[in-house]
Design a protein around this motif. Sequence first.
Motif, PDB file in Angstrom:
ATOM      1  N   ASP A  11       0.833  -1.205   0.000  1.00 26.25           N
ATOM      2  CA  ASP A  11       0.000   0.000   0.000  1.00 26.25           C
ATOM      3  C   ASP A  11       0.864   1.249   0.000  1.00 26.25           C
ATOM      4  O   ASP A  11       0.594   2.225  -0.689  1.00 26.25           O
ATOM      5  CB  ASP A  11      -0.893   0.041   1.249  1.00 26.25           C
ATOM      6  CG  ASP A  11      -1.912  -1.071   1.256  1.00 26.25           C
ATOM      7  OD1 ASP A  11      -2.148  -1.640   0.166  1.00 26.25           O
ATOM      8  OD2 ASP A  11      -2.448  -1.372   2.329  1.00 26.25           O
ATOM      9  N   MET A  26     -11.762  -4.390   1.797  1.00 17.25           N
ATOM     10  CA  MET A  26     -10.672  -3.453   2.111  1.00 17.25           C
ATOM     11  C   MET A  26     -10.138  -2.819   0.815  1.00 17.25           C
ATOM     12  O   MET A  26      -9.805  -1.637   0.792  1.00 17.25           O
ATOM     13  CB  MET A  26      -9.539  -4.188   2.822  1.00 17.25           C
ATOM     14  CG  MET A  26      -9.877  -4.574   4.244  1.00 17.25           C
ATOM     15  SD  MET A  26      -9.906  -3.135   5.321  1.00 17.25           S
ATOM     16  CE  MET A  26      -9.524  -3.881   6.884  1.00 17.25           C
ATOM     17  N   ALA A  35     -12.452  -0.168  -0.246  1.00 16.50           N
ATOM     18  CA  ALA A  35     -12.342   0.989   0.662  1.00 16.50           C
ATOM     19  C   ALA A  35     -11.129   1.853   0.306  1.00 16.50           C
ATOM     20  O   ALA A  35     -11.162   3.076   0.427  1.00 16.50           O
ATOM     21  CB  ALA A  35     -12.261   0.509   2.099  1.00 16.50           C
ATOM     22  N   GLN A  36     -10.085   1.191  -0.165  1.00 19.77           N
ATOM     23  CA  GLN A  36      -8.870   1.934  -0.560  1.00 19.77           C
ATOM     24  C   GLN A  36      -9.170   2.948  -1.660  1.00 19.77           C
ATOM     25  O   GLN A  36      -8.559   4.005  -1.721  1.00 19.77           O
ATOM     26  CB  GLN A  36      -7.832   0.952  -1.098  1.00 19.77           C
ATOM     27  CG  GLN A  36      -7.203   0.082  -0.046  1.00 19.77           C
ATOM     28  CD  GLN A  36      -5.851   0.605   0.340  1.00 19.77           C
ATOM     29  OE1 GLN A  36      -5.024   0.786  -0.544  1.00 19.77           O
ATOM     30  NE2 GLN A  36      -5.654   0.859   1.591  1.00 19.77           N
ATOM     31  N   ASP A  84     -10.590   5.889   0.008  1.00 18.01           N
ATOM     32  CA  ASP A  84      -9.510   6.541   0.747  1.00 18.01           C
ATOM     33  C   ASP A  84      -8.719   7.464  -0.198  1.00 18.01           C
ATOM     34  O   ASP A  84      -8.382   8.600   0.136  1.00 18.01           O
ATOM     35  CB  ASP A  84      -8.599   5.461   1.339  1.00 18.01           C
ATOM     36  CG  ASP A  84      -7.748   6.002   2.466  1.00 18.01           C
ATOM     37  OD1 ASP A  84      -8.199   6.958   3.129  1.00 18.01           O
ATOM     38  OD2 ASP A  84      -6.641   5.490   2.677  1.00 18.01           O
ATOM     39  N   ARG A 123      -9.096   7.429   8.189  1.00 15.93           N
ATOM     40  CA  ARG A 123      -8.884   5.983   8.036  1.00 15.93           C
ATOM     41  C   ARG A 123     -10.117   5.415   7.345  1.00 15.93           C
ATOM     42  O   ARG A 123     -11.237   5.597   7.816  1.00 15.93           O
ATOM     43  CB  ARG A 123      -8.694   5.316   9.393  1.00 15.93           C
ATOM     44  CG  ARG A 123      -8.633   3.792   9.229  1.00 15.93           C
ATOM     45  CD  ARG A 123      -8.635   3.092  10.555  1.00 15.93           C
ATOM     46  NE  ARG A 123      -7.320   3.115  11.162  1.00 15.93           N
ATOM     47  CZ  ARG A 123      -7.041   2.504  12.317  1.00 15.93           C
ATOM     48  NH1 ARG A 123      -7.969   1.858  12.967  1.00 15.93           N
ATOM     49  NH2 ARG A 123      -5.830   2.560  12.818  1.00 15.93           N
ATOM     50  N   CYS A 124      -9.860   4.723   6.257  1.00 12.51           N
ATOM     51  CA  CYS A 124     -10.970   4.167   5.510  1.00 12.51           C
ATOM     52  C   CYS A 124     -10.719   2.683   5.294  1.00 12.51           C
ATOM     53  O   CYS A 124      -9.964   2.309   4.395  1.00 12.51           O
ATOM     54  CB  CYS A 124     -11.092   4.919   4.183  1.00 12.51           C
ATOM     55  SG  CYS A 124     -12.505   4.407   3.252  1.00 12.51           S
ATOM     56  N   TRP A 125     -11.285   1.854   6.188  1.00 15.19           N
ATOM     57  CA  TRP A 125     -11.250   0.412   5.966  1.00 15.19           C
ATOM     58  C   TRP A 125     -12.653   0.051   5.482  1.00 15.19           C
ATOM     59  O   TRP A 125     -13.156   0.713   4.598  1.00 15.19           O
ATOM     60  CB  TRP A 125     -10.834  -0.311   7.257  1.00 15.19           C
ATOM     61  CG  TRP A 125      -9.385  -0.037   7.610  1.00 15.19           C
ATOM     62  CD1 TRP A 125      -8.462   0.601   6.817  1.00 15.19           C
ATOM     63  CD2 TRP A 125      -8.703  -0.375   8.818  1.00 15.19           C
ATOM     64  NE1 TRP A 125      -7.244   0.671   7.464  1.00 15.19           N
ATOM     65  CE2 TRP A 125      -7.370   0.072   8.696  1.00 15.19           C
ATOM     66  CE3 TRP A 125      -9.078  -1.019   9.990  1.00 15.19           C
ATOM     67  CZ2 TRP A 125      -6.417  -0.104   9.688  1.00 15.19           C
ATOM     68  CZ3 TRP A 125      -8.125  -1.189  10.984  1.00 15.19           C
ATOM     69  CH2 TRP A 125      -6.818  -0.742  10.827  1.00 15.19           C
ATOM     70  N   ASP A 126     -13.301  -0.982   6.076  1.00  9.29           N
ATOM     71  CA  ASP A 126     -14.708  -1.139   5.693  1.00  9.29           C
ATOM     72  C   ASP A 126     -15.554  -0.117   6.448  1.00  9.29           C
ATOM     73  O   ASP A 126     -16.744   0.018   6.231  1.00  9.29           O
ATOM     74  CB  ASP A 126     -15.196  -2.572   5.933  1.00  9.29           C
ATOM     75  CG  ASP A 126     -14.796  -3.088   7.299  1.00  9.29           C
ATOM     76  OD1 ASP A 126     -14.205  -2.320   8.078  1.00  9.29           O
ATOM     77  OD2 ASP A 126     -15.085  -4.259   7.591  1.00  9.29           O
TER      78      ASP A 126
END
Length: 451
Positions: A23, A394, A397-398, A401, A412-415
């Motif tokens: 990432d 995930m 979600a990226q 983000d 913070r962006c996860w689920d």
Amino acid sequence: MKRTPVEQSALDHVWVHAMQYADLEQEDGLKVLVRGEGSTLYDARGRAFLDGLAGLCIVNVGHGRAEIAEAMAAQARQLAYVSSFNHVALPTVQLAEKLATLTPPGLDRVFFCSGGSEAVETALKMARQYHALNGEPQRQKFISRQESYHGATYGAMSVSGRGRPFLNRNFGPLLQGTHQGPQPFCFRCPLHLTYPDCGVACADAVEDIIRYEGPETIAAIIAEPISFSAGIAVPPAEYWPKLRALCDRYGILLIADEVITGFGRTGRWFGLEHFAVTPDMITLAKGFSSGYAPLGACVVKRELAEAFVGHSDLTFRHGYSYGGHAVSAAAGLKNIEVLEREDLAGNAGRMGARLGQGLANLARHPSVGDVRGIGLMWAVELVVDQHTRRKVTMDQAQVLDRHLMQLGLLTRCWDILYFAPPLCITPEEVDQMLAITDVALGRFEDDLGLG
Ligand code: PLP
């Protein structure tokens, strides 16, 4: 955009904590930040970003507070360090005294350390020794909750609920006798099939664990008042009083992990104030110094602390070279002064209401499954289908983000998309975060073909 030399050097030499290298290697994946002011961060390329996460729920008073820097510099010039064994520095005494006026009555003995994991580790060891000194050395087990996070050291990791299969696989065996009850998470209640008539079954499930394991073997229950890592589900009003009652009934210590919820984050000084419950121990870090210096603490009830006094065999044989560090204490004192002077807990309540309302308005987006939070900690749960509540991955979600970052918002962006900005945030900045989120969600949904 081509990577700059300093970004390349960071990738080559800095072991960035808990991030996937793949990432970070993405174009613009690792930012080198050089300056901060209030709720805004600036990177080495000169770009400005709203800090939607206050570092990691840390920088409660905001970035660039010269008065904290000056207090630290003055203390460093005067006396930077005294050993935490047998000595104490003046600002450390002042900070402990001040803290005792903020914590609930009776919790007035402060064991200092440098961060949240150390604070939790301290609380766990103190709980075990306390019971041993009380003639109950078999009280060694800990109960926490699924999806919780309590830190990275072995004890703190072992009571953490989040990612346990990974932790067991890679770092196991974890500390024996650590058990997790369900989170009080109503949007995805893990118990609703068994207990359709809720009645706070999540607290009853903790009692089931206690009875199954044997009440006389349990040292402590450790829980965050409102768990950030589990997705900021605010517990029902009855939940915390029930945990307190269980601890009283079975002689178990109650540890409130306020590492995130402390120092105004939820709109009150401490998260448990919302539930009118007094714990036996509180773990603190993060907003304690707003990140200007490493600082943590385990604050305990006086009668509990007194069990360790009187004979060398009673001594709590646990300490850190940097516990109660003079410069950190000076930062903590000035930080509390700023929090009080500017009523930042009050601002967290007011700005949190504005943010929560604005996020609720974004529920018209098909990818918004749920909006929940308190004070200045909010979660938007991202779904690919509002009816089935199926989460985004995930990887998906990226994508969101990236849109947020390109529009100037770091979070913070996860689920789950998290918001926990500095408590000094202004109404205009809240509106700006909301406007960015609105646009980014639209782009994200176009990318995913939702709507
Ligand atoms: N406890 C809670 C509730 C936390 O959220 C964290 C960190 O995020 C910790 C403990 C560990 O704190 P630290 O990272 O300062 O060791």
